[in-house]
Design a protein around this motif. Structure first.
Motif, PDB file in Angstrom:
ATOM      1  N   GLN A   1       0.910  -1.241  -0.025  1.00  0.00           N
ATOM      2  CA  GLN A   1       0.174  -0.147   0.190  1.00  0.00           C
ATOM      3  C   GLN A   1       0.863   1.158  -0.076  1.00  0.00           C
ATOM      4  OE1 GLN A   1      -2.383  -0.681   3.564  1.00  0.00           O
ATOM      5  NE2 GLN A   1      -4.066  -1.799   2.347  1.00  0.00           N
ATOM      6  N   ALA A   2       1.883   1.303   0.936  1.00  0.00           N
ATOM      7  CA  ALA A   2       2.775   2.333   0.884  1.00  0.00           C
ATOM      8  C   ALA A   2       3.427   2.458  -0.576  1.00  0.00           C
ATOM      9  CB  ALA A   2       3.811   2.233   1.986  1.00  0.00           C
ATOM     10  N   ARG A   3       3.674   1.637  -1.185  1.00  0.00           N
ATOM     11  CA  ARG A   3       4.634   1.673  -2.347  1.00  0.00           C
ATOM     12  C   ARG A   3       3.853   2.155  -3.413  1.00  0.00           C
ATOM     13  NH1 ARG A   3       7.110  -3.830  -5.457  1.00  0.00           N
ATOM     14  NH2 ARG A   3       8.380  -2.687  -7.105  1.00  0.00           N
ATOM     15  N   GLU A   4       2.490   1.711  -3.332  1.00  0.00           N
ATOM     16  CA  GLU A   4       1.530   2.207  -4.451  1.00  0.00           C
ATOM     17  C   GLU A   4       1.187   3.599  -4.281  1.00  0.00           C
ATOM     18  OE1 GLU A   4      -1.757  -0.324  -4.029  1.00  0.00           O
ATOM     19  OE2 GLU A   4      -0.741  -2.146  -4.932  1.00  0.00           O
ATOM     20  N   ALA A   5       1.388   3.988  -2.856  1.00  0.00           N
ATOM     21  CA  ALA A   5       0.985   5.588  -2.653  1.00  0.00           C
ATOM     22  C   ALA A   5       2.268   6.406  -2.750  1.00  0.00           C
ATOM     23  CB  ALA A   5       0.539   5.617  -1.204  1.00  0.00           C
ATOM     24  N   GLY A   6       3.375   5.875  -3.211  1.00  0.00           N
ATOM     25  CA  GLY A   6       4.461   6.625  -3.507  1.00  0.00           C
ATOM     26  C   GLY A   6       5.229   6.864  -2.188  1.00  0.00           C
ATOM     27  N   GLU A   7       4.720   6.307  -1.041  1.00  0.00           N
ATOM     28  CA  GLU A   7       5.646   6.585   0.206  1.00  0.00           C
ATOM     29  C   GLU A   7       6.315   5.485   0.574  1.00  0.00           C
ATOM     30  OE1 GLU A   7       2.268   7.625   2.743  1.00  0.00           O
ATOM     31  OE2 GLU A   7       2.084   9.718   1.588  1.00  0.00           O
ATOM     32  N   PRO A   8       7.341   5.075   0.165  1.00  0.00           N
ATOM     33  CA  PRO A   8       8.119   3.906   0.457  1.00  0.00           C
ATOM     34  C   PRO A   8       8.486   3.527   1.951  1.00  0.00           C
ATOM     35  CG  PRO A   8       9.748   5.346  -0.640  1.00  0.00           C
ATOM     36  CD  PRO A   8       8.284   5.976  -0.817  1.00  0.00           C
ATOM     37  N   SER A   9       8.897   4.340   2.763  1.00  0.00           N
ATOM     38  CA  SER A   9       8.908   4.321   4.120  1.00  0.00           C
ATOM     39  C   SER A   9       7.727   4.456   5.021  1.00  0.00           C
ATOM     40  CB  SER A   9       9.937   5.096   4.610  1.00  0.00           C
ATOM     41  OG  SER A   9       9.811   6.513   4.442  1.00  0.00           O
ATOM     42  N   GLY A  10       6.502   4.676   4.223  1.00  0.00           N
ATOM     43  CA  GLY A  10       5.189   5.138   4.974  1.00  0.00           C
ATOM     44  C   GLY A  10       4.555   4.014   5.911  1.00  0.00           C
ATOM     45  N   TRP A  11       5.125   2.724   5.706  1.00  0.00           N
ATOM     46  CA  TRP A  11       4.336   1.509   6.277  1.00  0.00           C
ATOM     47  C   TRP A  11       4.718   1.207   7.694  1.00  0.00           C
ATOM     48  CZ3 TRP A  11       6.476  -3.392   6.725  1.00  0.00           C
ATOM     49  CH2 TRP A  11       7.578  -3.611   6.443  1.00  0.00           C
ATOM     50  N   PHE A  12       6.046   1.547   7.966  1.00  0.00           N
ATOM     51  CA  PHE A  12       6.678   1.180   9.155  1.00  0.00           C
ATOM     52  C   PHE A  12       6.149   1.629  10.488  1.00  0.00           C
ATOM     53  CE2 PHE A  12      10.211   1.381   6.188  1.00  0.00           C
ATOM     54  CZ  PHE A  12      10.585   0.065   6.200  1.00  0.00           C
ATOM     55  N   GLU A  13       5.688   2.859  10.600  1.00  0.00           N
ATOM     56  CA  GLU A  13       5.018   3.517  11.651  1.00  0.00           C
ATOM     57  C   GLU A  13       3.580   2.600  11.918  1.00  0.00           C
ATOM     58  OE1 GLU A  13       3.682   5.512  15.255  1.00  0.00           O
ATOM     59  OE2 GLU A  13       5.360   4.712  14.276  1.00  0.00           O
ATOM     60  N   PRO A  14       2.710   2.502  10.826  1.00  0.00           N
ATOM     61  CA  PRO A  14       1.572   1.947  10.872  1.00  0.00           C
ATOM     62  C   PRO A  14       1.766   0.511  11.197  1.00  0.00           C
ATOM     63  CG  PRO A  14       1.204   3.155   8.821  1.00  0.00           C
ATOM     64  CD  PRO A  14       2.816   3.200   9.627  1.00  0.00           C
ATOM     65  N   PHE A  15       2.674  -0.407  10.926  1.00  0.00           N
ATOM     66  CA  PHE A  15       2.973  -1.557  11.538  1.00  0.00           C
ATOM     67  C   PHE A  15       3.343  -1.727  12.894  1.00  0.00           C
ATOM     68  CE2 PHE A  15       5.429  -5.450  12.152  1.00  0.00           C
ATOM     69  CZ  PHE A  15       4.537  -6.443  11.467  1.00  0.00           C
ATOM     70  N   TYR A  16       4.187  -0.697  13.365  1.00  0.00           N
ATOM     71  CA  TYR A  16       4.533  -0.798  14.480  1.00  0.00           C
ATOM     72  C   TYR A  16       3.495  -0.487  15.481  1.00  0.00           C
ATOM     73  CZ  TYR A  16       9.543  -1.579  13.812  1.00  0.00           C
ATOM     74  OH  TYR A  16      10.779  -2.014  13.520  1.00  0.00           O
TER      75      TYR A  16
END
Length: 226
Positions: free
Chosen positions: A17-32
């Motif tokens: 989802q972060a990759r598709e949104a063009g935010e490659p590092s954007g998934w770490f905080e939601p995951f933690y």
């Protein structure tokens, strides 16, 4: 009861989802945040330093060290007794607070920072930079800028330690983590780095690649032009 396979699927879904949104590092905080302080939900949290870090660390006396994408802090803590200072950063505020709680008496300076927007005051200041499994959690098309910034943290003559899984060009990319091509490691030479050692392993397994920042005139200038 936790299910490691489901945890990995959750990480893969968030990363895509972060990759598709063009935010490659954007998934770490939601995951933690999703992991809700349960280490067993974090697939890469072994609660111990990486086994390939320890042979490099053995017997070394280090100055200033930067730890990239420090997560819950185990690698940074292993480095700390042998370093003058350790700056360990992660893009996830939840991960940073988690690490601070785990190691309340630590000498490590844990801070929130994004590898894509590192403060200029940090560049060129570290005798060693350690990157373990962070780049492989970023999509291949978004790694160049991250590599440039990571290499830029090293002082002239400083070392960069990369520990990552790797794949052959014909291997399917699959879900996150996305193992690196060996050619991606070779590309670090364009950022003023020279490889000094590399371990061997089978595809899909981890390798340790150690680089040294050139101190020859013009290395920094060439990096800034890229």
């Amino acid at each position: 009861m936790t299910d490691p396979q489901e945890h990995r699927k959750t990480a893969a879904r968030m990363a895509n989802q972060a990759r598709e949104a063009g935010e490659p590092s954007g998934w770490f905080e939601p995951f933690y945040q999703w992991a809700t302080q349960q280490e067993a939900k974090v697939p890469w949290a072994d609660l111990a330093p990486h086994e390939l870090l320890l042979p490099w660390l053995d017997g070394r006396s280090l100055g200033a060290v930067a730890v990239v994408g420090c997560g819950l802090g185990d690698d940074a803590e292993a480095i700390a007794p042998q370093a003058e200072t350790v700056w360990a950063f992660d893009v996830s505020p939840t991960a940073i607070e988690w690490a601070r709680r785990r190691f309340p008496e630590s000498k490590v300076s844990y801070e929130v920072a994004n590898v894509y927007s590192l403060d200029e005051s940090r560049m060129g200041k570290f005798d060693a930079v350690v990157e373990i499994y962070t780049i492989q959690a970023l999509p291949p098309e978004s790694r160049g800028e991250a590599w440039q910034n990571i290499c830029g943290l090293a002082a002239p003559g400083g070392e960069l330690v990369v520990i990552t899984r790797w794949r052959r060009p014909e291997d399917a990319l699959g879900a996150v983590p996305w193992p690196l091509l060996l050619s991606e490691l070779d590309s670090l030479a364009q950022f003023g780095m020279e490889e000094v050692s590399r371990t061997e392993s089978e595809p899909g397994q981890a390798i340790r690649s150690v680089w040294r920042r050139g101190d020859q005139p013009g290395a920094m200038e060439r990096m800034e032009q890229l």
